[in-house]
Design a protein around this motif. Structure first.
Motif, PDB file in Angstrom:
ATOM      1  N   GLU A   1       3.542   1.076   6.976  1.00  0.00           N
ATOM      2  CA  GLU A   1       2.722  -0.102   6.717  1.00  0.00           C
ATOM      3  C   GLU A   1       1.833   0.145   5.502  1.00  0.00           C
ATOM      4  N   PHE A   2       1.765  -0.865   4.625  1.00  0.00           N
ATOM      5  CA  PHE A   2       0.904  -0.828   3.444  1.00  0.00           C
ATOM      6  C   PHE A   2       0.001  -2.059   3.528  1.00  0.00           C
ATOM      7  N   ILE A   3      -1.267  -1.836   3.820  1.00  0.00           N
ATOM      8  CA  ILE A   3      -2.191  -2.921   4.137  1.00  0.00           C
ATOM      9  C   ILE A   3      -3.332  -2.939   3.122  1.00  0.00           C
ATOM     10  N   ALA A   4      -3.533  -4.068   2.495  1.00  0.00           N
ATOM     11  CA  ALA A   4      -4.632  -4.244   1.537  1.00  0.00           C
ATOM     12  C   ALA A   4      -5.719  -5.094   2.181  1.00  0.00           C
ATOM     13  N   ILE A   5      -6.931  -4.558   2.209  1.00  0.00           N
ATOM     14  CA  ILE A   5      -8.078  -5.257   2.780  1.00  0.00           C
ATOM     15  C   ILE A   5      -9.034  -5.594   1.651  1.00  0.00           C
ATOM     16  N   TYR A   6      -9.400  -6.860   1.547  1.00  0.00           N
ATOM     17  CA  TYR A   6     -10.268  -7.263   0.452  1.00  0.00           C
ATOM     18  C   TYR A   6     -11.326  -8.238   0.953  1.00  0.00           C
TER      19      TYR A   6
ATOM     20  N   VAL B   1      -3.671   6.722   6.356  1.00  0.00           N
ATOM     21  CA  VAL B   1      -4.210   7.063   5.039  1.00  0.00           C
ATOM     22  C   VAL B   1      -5.144   5.932   4.627  1.00  0.00           C
ATOM     23  N   PHE B   2      -6.390   6.261   4.323  1.00  0.00           N
ATOM     24  CA  PHE B   2      -7.369   5.235   3.951  1.00  0.00           C
ATOM     25  C   PHE B   2      -7.962   5.574   2.587  1.00  0.00           C
ATOM     26  N   ILE B   3      -7.712   4.714   1.624  1.00  0.00           N
ATOM     27  CA  ILE B   3      -8.315   4.858   0.293  1.00  0.00           C
ATOM     28  C   ILE B   3      -9.283   3.693   0.092  1.00  0.00           C
ATOM     29  N   ASP B   4     -10.547   4.010   0.034  1.00  0.00           N
ATOM     30  CA  ASP B   4     -11.599   3.005  -0.088  1.00  0.00           C
ATOM     31  C   ASP B   4     -11.985   2.827  -1.555  1.00  0.00           C
ATOM     32  N   GLU B   5     -12.465   1.626  -1.878  1.00  0.00           N
ATOM     33  CA  GLU B   5     -12.832   1.275  -3.261  1.00  0.00           C
ATOM     34  C   GLU B   5     -11.702   1.664  -4.226  1.00  0.00           C
ATOM     35  N   LEU B   6     -10.507   1.276  -3.853  1.00  0.00           N
ATOM     36  CA  LEU B   6      -9.308   1.614  -4.636  1.00  0.00           C
ATOM     37  C   LEU B   6      -9.416   1.222  -6.111  1.00  0.00           C
ATOM     38  N   PRO B   7      -9.967   0.044  -6.463  1.00  0.00           N
ATOM     39  CA  PRO B   7     -10.011  -0.334  -7.880  1.00  0.00           C
ATOM     40  C   PRO B   7     -10.771   0.654  -8.760  1.00  0.00           C
ATOM     41  N   CYS B   8     -11.713   1.388  -8.178  1.00  0.00           N
ATOM     42  CA  CYS B   8     -12.497   2.341  -8.982  1.00  0.00           C
ATOM     43  C   CYS B   8     -11.616   3.421  -9.604  1.00  0.00           C
ATOM     44  N   PHE B   9     -10.551   3.797  -8.902  1.00  0.00           N
ATOM     45  CA  PHE B   9      -9.680   4.867  -9.402  1.00  0.00           C
ATOM     46  C   PHE B   9      -8.886   4.432 -10.641  1.00  0.00           C
ATOM     47  N   ASP B  10      -8.735   3.143 -10.821  1.00  0.00           N
ATOM     48  CA  ASP B  10      -7.907   2.638 -11.924  1.00  0.00           C
ATOM     49  C   ASP B  10      -8.739   2.506 -13.203  1.00  0.00           C
ATOM     50  N   THR B  11      -9.153   3.641 -13.743  1.00  0.00           N
ATOM     51  CA  THR B  11      -9.909   3.633 -14.990  1.00  0.00           C
ATOM     52  C   THR B  11      -8.963   3.346 -16.165  1.00  0.00           C
ATOM     53  N   LYS B  12      -9.520   3.053 -17.309  1.00  0.00           N
ATOM     54  CA  LYS B  12      -8.747   2.625 -18.475  1.00  0.00           C
ATOM     55  C   LYS B  12      -7.722   3.684 -18.886  1.00  0.00           C
ATOM     56  N   ARG B  13      -6.471   3.221 -19.026  1.00  0.00           N
ATOM     57  CA  ARG B  13      -5.343   4.069 -19.454  1.00  0.00           C
ATOM     58  C   ARG B  13      -5.164   5.315 -18.584  1.00  0.00           C
ATOM     59  N   SER B  14      -5.499   5.209 -17.312  1.00  0.00           N
ATOM     60  CA  SER B  14      -5.378   6.373 -16.421  1.00  0.00           C
ATOM     61  C   SER B  14      -3.978   6.517 -15.840  1.00  0.00           C
TER      62      SER B  14
ATOM     63  N   THR C   1     -12.385  -7.844  -5.861  1.00  0.00           N
ATOM     64  CA  THR C   1     -11.320  -8.689  -5.336  1.00  0.00           C
ATOM     65  C   THR C   1     -10.352  -9.143  -6.419  1.00  0.00           C
ATOM     66  N   SER C   2     -10.853  -9.403  -7.625  1.00  0.00           N
ATOM     67  CA  SER C   2      -9.953  -9.829  -8.695  1.00  0.00           C
ATOM     68  C   SER C   2      -8.916  -8.751  -8.988  1.00  0.00           C
ATOM     69  N   TRP C   3      -9.313  -7.482  -8.967  1.00  0.00           N
ATOM     70  CA  TRP C   3      -8.380  -6.375  -9.179  1.00  0.00           C
ATOM     71  C   TRP C   3      -7.382  -6.321  -8.028  1.00  0.00           C
ATOM     72  N   MET C   4      -7.864  -6.451  -6.803  1.00  0.00           N
ATOM     73  CA  MET C   4      -6.984  -6.392  -5.637  1.00  0.00           C
ATOM     74  C   MET C   4      -5.941  -7.508  -5.683  1.00  0.00           C
ATOM     75  N   MET C   5      -6.361  -8.700  -6.081  1.00  0.00           N
ATOM     76  CA  MET C   5      -5.436  -9.831  -6.116  1.00  0.00           C
ATOM     77  C   MET C   5      -4.359  -9.628  -7.175  1.00  0.00           C
ATOM     78  N   ARG C   6      -4.766  -9.189  -8.361  1.00  0.00           N
ATOM     79  CA  ARG C   6      -3.806  -9.111  -9.465  1.00  0.00           C
ATOM     80  C   ARG C   6      -2.934  -7.870  -9.416  1.00  0.00           C
TER      81      ARG C   6
END
Length: 476
Positions: free
Chosen positions: A24-29, A108-121, A150-155
């Motif tokens: 299962e891959f579950i996105a919570i926003y 497996v729980f990764i919180d504040e997932l968008p933070c990890f997606d820094t520029k060109r990472s 939420t905008s990052w999670m949606m896109r």
């Protein structure tokens, strides 16, 4: 850990996902401060096979170190990987070793997932590769990700057009508490407030658990709001800007939209918003409006398909309160208490109560026993009357259309001749413009404590009051 209040629907869903026999891959926003992390940690009781949380505004180095620290804490013994591809490979190795020792669910729980997606990472590509090549094939893995941006999670997840397209097995939108959940939460913290007091706090803070948790049970609502918003070094001073900065990379653009809508309670169409802000009416504006709707700042409504184009209306209670009272510097530490009974406060309560009713449409439908018959609800704005007639809530079924007048009062509401005539004018405008022959049309009043009997009140239906808005839903 504090007891989890409410969230019955979310807990039922998580239980169902736990019992499935597939990966299962579950996105919570959802909006910041709404309790997404608390829900996940409480439900799973912090029993994770892996857990990591991103760092708000962290650098690439800091984010990778945070993720690696999670790997070490949960049993990984290798050196820190230098790329996200290698980092997720290390996570895969860790989970495969755990899978050999147990057949139980590996959460497996990764919180504040968008933070990890820094520029060109390269983070999102590595996540994509990990799930498609490894995670999706591990039937005992439950991969839960969470984020306030939420905008990052949606896109990047929910509406992803690349490798993660349709890879999510479930998405979960965590919203603010209802009045009923708010009451339960406050009761659990030894509050003995009346429902009117709970409503007044809700009209300033919304059903945001973090904000509600700052209230003090030994103080009344006005004193609490003074302490949170207007006292020196108040806890929510600066929260408005922090809120938008945590959600959007260009918060000023979103704040301009919100403040434009805050100044016009009936709402605007997309074209009207573009005109007011002197910006292009293009896809970028559409995306920003979608982001604000998905975070529950705005509601998007139509007139039931009878008028072209959606209308956007500000719904977030905290934002509405900030716009009306916190934009200018206030030096009076008793500001809210000193507004008690004055027109400016009463006007705000009237506006905010309308929004509260919009948040609780399902409770209104339930109170009127309309949940057993097919129905639709929407709002309507006249295109012909001047000034334009606005009806914020209409419920339509096959044989009847019900228009709602929403009235806030600290006591039983008394309907006078002038207000009655306005109600009849709105009803007649609606009937005239829509030219509906197959429906009957009637008007209900939603009030806090009911409507006093009298010549004008007896001509209208009155069935919904504050207690109805506090009732739990039967079909959760």
């Amino acid at each position: 850990m504090e007891k989890l209040i409410g969230r019955e629907i979310e807990q039922q869903k998580l239980t169902k996902y736990m019992q499935s026999e597939r990966g299962e891959f579950i996105a919570i926003y959802g909006r910041r401060r709404v309790g997404k992390t608390f829900l996940v940690r409480s439900f799973f009781k912090d029993k994770f096979a892996f857990y990591a949380t991103g760092i708000i505004e962290g650098t690439r180095k800091e984010e990778m170190e945070a993720f690696y620290n999670g790997l070490k804490e949960y049993g990984y013994e290798g050196d820190q990987p230098k790329t996200w591809m290698a980092m997720f490979s290390a996570l895969s190795e860790l989970l495969q070793k755990k899978s050999q020792r147990t057949k139980k669910r590996l959460v497996v729980f990764i919180d504040e997932l968008p933070c990890f997606d820094t520029k060109r990472s390269g983070f999102i590509h590595a996540l994509d590769y990990f799930w498609n090549s490894k995670g999706a094939w591990m039937d005992n893995v439950m991969f839960v990700v969470c984020g306030s941006a939420t905008s990052w999670m949606m896109r990047n997840l929910i509406n992803n057009k690349g490798g993660l397209h349709n890879r999510l097995t479930h998405q979960m939108h965590v919203r603010q508490f209802t009045l009923e959940e708010t009451e339960r939460y406050l009761r659990s913290r030894k509050f003995r407030w009346s429902r009117l007091s709970i409503l007044q706090a809700y009209m300033a803070l919304g059903g945001v658990p973090y904000y509600l948790g700052l209230l003090e049970p030994d103080m009344q609502v006005p004193e609490n709001l003074d302490n949170l918003f207007f006292a020196e070094n108040s806890e929510l001073k600066g929260e408005y800007r922090r809120l938008f900065a945590s959600l959007y990379k260009t918060p000023e653009a979103y704040m301009r939209i919100v403040e434009t809508l805050a100044a016009h309670k009936e709402g605007y169409t997309r074209e009207e918003i573009a005109d007011k802000l002197k910006i292009a009416n293009n896809g970028h504006l559409t995306v920003m409006l979608e982001d604000l709707v998905s975070c529950d700042f705005l509601r998007e409504y139509s007139d039931g398909g009878k008028q072209k184009g959606s209308i956007y209306q500000l719904m977030d209670m905290f934002t509405l309160f900030h716009y009306n009272f916190c934009r200018k510097r206030v030096t009076d530490p008793h500001f809210w208490r000193n507004l008690e009974g004055l027109p400016v406060q009463n006007t705000f309560y009237g506006l905010a109560f309308e929004r509260v009713c919009m948040w609780h449409v399902r409770q209104i439908v339930q109170a009127l026993r309309l949940d057993a018959v097919p129905h639709e609800y929407y709002a309507w704005r006249s295109k012909e009357s001047n000034p334009a007639v606005q009806i914020d809530l209409i419920i339509e079924r096959t044989d009847m259309i019900t228009l709602f007048e929403i009235k806030y009062s600290k006591d039983i509401y008394r309907l006078n001749k002038s207000e009655y005539q306005k109600i009849i004018l709105r009803e007649q405008s609606f009937i005239s413009e829509l030219k509906s022959k197959r429906h009957g049309v009637r008007t209900h009043i939603i009030s806090t404590f009911g409507v006093a009997k009298g010549e004008y009140a007896d001509a209208l239906q009155s069935k919904v009051c504050l207690d109805d808005l506090f009732k739990p839903l039967y079909d959760i």
